[in-house]
Design a protein around this motif. Structure first.
Motif, PDB file in Angstrom:
ATOM      1  N   ARG A   1       1.458  -8.749 -21.369  1.00 41.92           N
ATOM      2  CA  ARG A   1       1.305 -10.054 -20.711  1.00 41.92           C
ATOM      3  C   ARG A   1       2.665 -10.623 -20.288  1.00 41.92           C
ATOM      4  N   ARG A   2       3.663 -10.449 -21.129  1.00 44.30           N
ATOM      5  CA  ARG A   2       4.991 -10.954 -20.799  1.00 44.30           C
ATOM      6  C   ARG A   2       5.520 -10.288 -19.517  1.00 44.30           C
ATOM      7  N   GLU A   3       5.299  -8.999 -19.398  1.00 45.26           N
ATOM      8  CA  GLU A   3       5.750  -8.305 -18.193  1.00 45.26           C
ATOM      9  C   GLU A   3       4.990  -8.785 -16.959  1.00 45.26           C
ATOM     10  N   MET A   4       3.692  -8.998 -17.124  1.00 41.58           N
ATOM     11  CA  MET A   4       2.880  -9.407 -15.981  1.00 41.58           C
ATOM     12  C   MET A   4       3.085 -10.863 -15.608  1.00 41.58           C
ATOM     13  N   GLN A   5       3.704 -11.639 -16.494  1.00 41.90           N
ATOM     14  CA  GLN A   5       3.992 -13.043 -16.193  1.00 41.90           C
ATOM     15  C   GLN A   5       5.292 -13.229 -15.431  1.00 41.90           C
ATOM     16  N   GLN A   6       6.070 -12.151 -15.275  1.00 45.48           N
ATOM     17  CA  GLN A   6       7.265 -12.271 -14.448  1.00 45.48           C
ATOM     18  C   GLN A   6       6.843 -12.713 -13.041  1.00 45.48           C
ATOM     19  N   LYS A   7       7.618 -13.580 -12.437  1.00 44.05           N
ATOM     20  CA  LYS A   7       7.192 -14.173 -11.171  1.00 44.05           C
ATOM     21  C   LYS A   7       6.937 -13.120 -10.094  1.00 44.05           C
ATOM     22  N   ASP A   8       7.831 -12.142  -9.979  1.00 48.91           N
ATOM     23  CA  ASP A   8       7.641 -11.166  -8.901  1.00 48.91           C
ATOM     24  C   ASP A   8       6.405 -10.302  -9.133  1.00 48.91           C
ATOM     25  N   ILE A   9       6.052 -10.088 -10.400  1.00 46.42           N
ATOM     26  CA  ILE A   9       4.832  -9.341 -10.698  1.00 46.42           C
ATOM     27  C   ILE A   9       3.604 -10.215 -10.506  1.00 46.42           C
ATOM     28  N   ASP A  10       3.654 -11.417 -11.051  1.00 38.24           N
ATOM     29  CA  ASP A  10       2.535 -12.353 -10.950  1.00 38.24           C
ATOM     30  C   ASP A  10       2.192 -12.659  -9.491  1.00 38.24           C
ATOM     31  N   ASP A  11       3.210 -12.736  -8.653  1.00 39.10           N
ATOM     32  CA  ASP A  11       2.994 -13.073  -7.240  1.00 39.10           C
ATOM     33  C   ASP A  11       2.248 -11.983  -6.474  1.00 39.10           C
ATOM     34  N   THR A  12       2.211 -10.755  -7.009  1.00 40.09           N
ATOM     35  CA  THR A  12       1.517  -9.680  -6.293  1.00 40.09           C
ATOM     36  C   THR A  12       0.003  -9.788  -6.424  1.00 40.09           C
ATOM     37  N   ILE A  13      -0.467 -10.580  -7.389  1.00 35.44           N
ATOM     38  CA  ILE A  13      -1.898 -10.653  -7.690  1.00 35.44           C
ATOM     39  C   ILE A  13      -2.479 -11.934  -7.101  1.00 35.44           C
ATOM     40  N   GLN A  14      -3.435 -11.793  -6.198  1.00 40.89           N
ATOM     41  CA  GLN A  14      -4.058 -12.942  -5.563  1.00 40.89           C
ATOM     42  C   GLN A  14      -5.556 -12.969  -5.878  1.00 40.89           C
ATOM     43  N   SER A  15      -6.101 -14.166  -5.978  1.00 46.61           N
ATOM     44  CA  SER A  15      -7.530 -14.332  -6.236  1.00 46.61           C
ATOM     45  C   SER A  15      -8.353 -13.573  -5.194  1.00 46.61           C
ATOM     46  N   GLY A  16      -9.384 -12.888  -5.665  1.00 45.18           N
ATOM     47  CA  GLY A  16     -10.300 -12.186  -4.769  1.00 45.18           C
ATOM     48  C   GLY A  16      -9.908 -10.767  -4.434  1.00 45.18           C
ATOM     49  N   MET A  17      -8.716 -10.331  -4.823  1.00 47.70           N
ATOM     50  CA  MET A  17      -8.271  -8.975  -4.502  1.00 47.70           C
ATOM     51  C   MET A  17      -9.060  -7.936  -5.299  1.00 47.70           C
ATOM     52  N   ARG A  18      -9.443  -6.840  -4.642  1.00 46.16           N
ATOM     53  CA  ARG A  18      -9.966  -5.653  -5.328  1.00 46.16           C
ATOM     54  C   ARG A  18      -8.765  -4.762  -5.643  1.00 46.16           C
ATOM     55  N   ILE A  19      -8.532  -4.556  -6.910  1.00 51.58           N
ATOM     56  CA  ILE A  19      -7.317  -3.858  -7.319  1.00 51.58           C
ATOM     57  C   ILE A  19      -7.668  -2.590  -8.079  1.00 51.58           C
TER      58      ILE A  19
END
Length: 431
Positions: free
Chosen positions: A37-55
């Motif tokens: 979670r700490r890694e995914m909370q980095q801003k540059d990582i967090d910014d890649t994920i947008q609501s509604g995306m199929r990932i």
């Protein structure tokens, strides 16, 4: 005069063995969910994920500590961000190069929908996403390509068959894992001699043509425990992955003894290494493009892991195995892996003997320039878990003089049942 093969080796003395602990850097992550979670909370990582995306989350076949929990945490974070994740196997030709086989490999690691919280979409269908500047076609999993973004989850470690700036890691997962059997075979066609060049060549095409959101890399310590997780956005992978590889190289375990005559390995499998047995530990490399200084006269393998599902890649790198290895082997599926990699060494058949005793005895009898009544022998459960191993009584003095070795017990006999197989293998390692 001996009447048959088993008469020749039937009176070999098996040494008493002593359990020891090899001391490596034991630093590990104690809360893997928090670390991810700490890694995914980095801003540059967090910014890649947008609501509604199929990932699409690309997950490989390598055994990784906390693998299912890492995947589950990534899925949870994506769902909290209102994205729609699904998992695609990213393992080249593994699992017999079938969609069902690859899903089964994930399931053997408990990476299933009920646990991780999202669908597993396994397919061998690929799409061409571009060409390298040398004219190679670059393919990736069709379902991953059609997603709004791709996340990679994999382990960074030295490869077993070549050396380069990128070995096992994110670049290779893109170039070979996501390429499925077809894409992997294209990359392998030029041989491991050129792999260090081709992996980044293919990987950079995928980074340019596909929406790789980020890669979550795992580095393990010498005990096979999670030492580090690091998230890198796609644009940072080319520069940062080589640095992670160097860290991983310093964390690798090894057998801390010299002049080993015999190595007995309880089991090999693709869950432990791409080559079944990690040649970085055994010194038995399948190509001349990777090497180390480990020299062991004879190596025997007693079994295949359950997780390898009959894939016997790596058996060709040892001298002797038991007949039950062949009985369990799924030959044609193993051959698919060898054909895809273009290297057959790993699937050649060694001498096969009917039980554990004779496999070990044959190795002892055929060592040169040693006292076979005081053989220097090591036994390990597999090549991934070598923190605690067994050494023969003749090696006790070496162990006592090495500050990195802790002696855990007294010499004990290796006990065989009436069929000549070792009794209670699990108890041998757990007591």
């Amino acid at each position: 005069m001996a009447e048959n093969l088993y008469d020749i080796i039937g009176n070999i003395k098996i040494p008493r063995m002593i359990r020891v602990r090899q001391k490596f850097d034991a630093v590990e992550i104690t809360d893997i969910e928090q670390a991810v979670r700490r890694e995914m909370q980095q801003k540059d990582i967090d910014d890649t994920i947008q609501s509604g995306m199929r990932i699409a989350i690309a997950v490989g076949s390598r055994g990784i500590c906390h693998h299912k929990d890492i995947v589950k945490t990534v899925v949870s974070v994506l769902k909290e961000k209102k994205a729609f994740p699904f998992i695609v196997p990213a393992m080249g030709s593994h699992g017999g190069a079938t969609a069902k086989g690859q899903a089964e490999i994930l399931a053997s690691a408990q990476i299933v929908e009920n646990y991780v919280g999202c669908p597993i979409v396994s397919s061998m269908e690929t799409v061409k996403v571009g060409e390298t500047n040398e004219g190679h076609s670059v393919h990736i999993d069709k379902r991953a390509y059609e997603a709004d973004g791709i996340i990679l989850i994999g382990k960074i470690k030295p490869h077993t068959a070549f050396r380069g700036s990128y070995e096992s890691g994110m670049m290779k997962m893109m170039a070979i894992g996501l390429g499925k059997q077809y894409g992997a075979s294209i990359c392998h066609q030029a041989g491991f001699k050129n792999m260090a060049h081709l992996v980044p060549l293919f990987g950079n095409v995928i980074l340019k043509q596909c929406n790789i959101l980020f890669g979550l890399s795992v580095i393990e310590n010498a005990y096979g425990r999670s030492f580090m997780v690091k998230a890198l956005t796609g644009d940072k992978i080319p520069d940062e992955e080589p640095k992670l590889l160097e860290i991983a190289r310093t964390k690798m375990g090894s057998i801390l003894f010299n002049n080993i005559a015999v190595l007995a390995i309880d089991e090999i499998g693709k869950n432990y290494s791409g080559d079944g047995q990690d040649p970085n530990v055994t010194g038995r490399f399948i190509t001349p493009y990777a090497a180390n200084d480990v020299q062991i006269q004879k190596i025997c393998v007693l079994d295949l892991s359950e997780e390898t599902r009959g894939i016997m890649v790596g058996i060709g790198c040892v001298d002797v195995c038991t007949s039950r290895v062949l009985q369990q082997a799924r030959l044609e599926e193993s051959y698919i892996n060898a054909i895809t990699s273009t290297v057959f060494t790993g699937i050649h058949l060694p001498m096969m003997l009917k039980n554990d005793y004779f496999a070990i005895a044959a190795c002892i009898k055929t060592c040169n320039e040693v006292d076979i009544d005081n053989i220097r022998m090591v036994r390990i459960p597999n090549t991934l878990e070598i923190g605690e191993i067994y050494i023969s009584e003749s090696m006790l003095e070496d162990a006592a003089s090495n500050p990195c070795i802790e002696i855990l017990g007294s010499p004990e006999e290796m006990e065989f049942d009436n069929s000549g197989n070792l009794i209670k293998k699990e108890a041998f390692w757990s007591h």
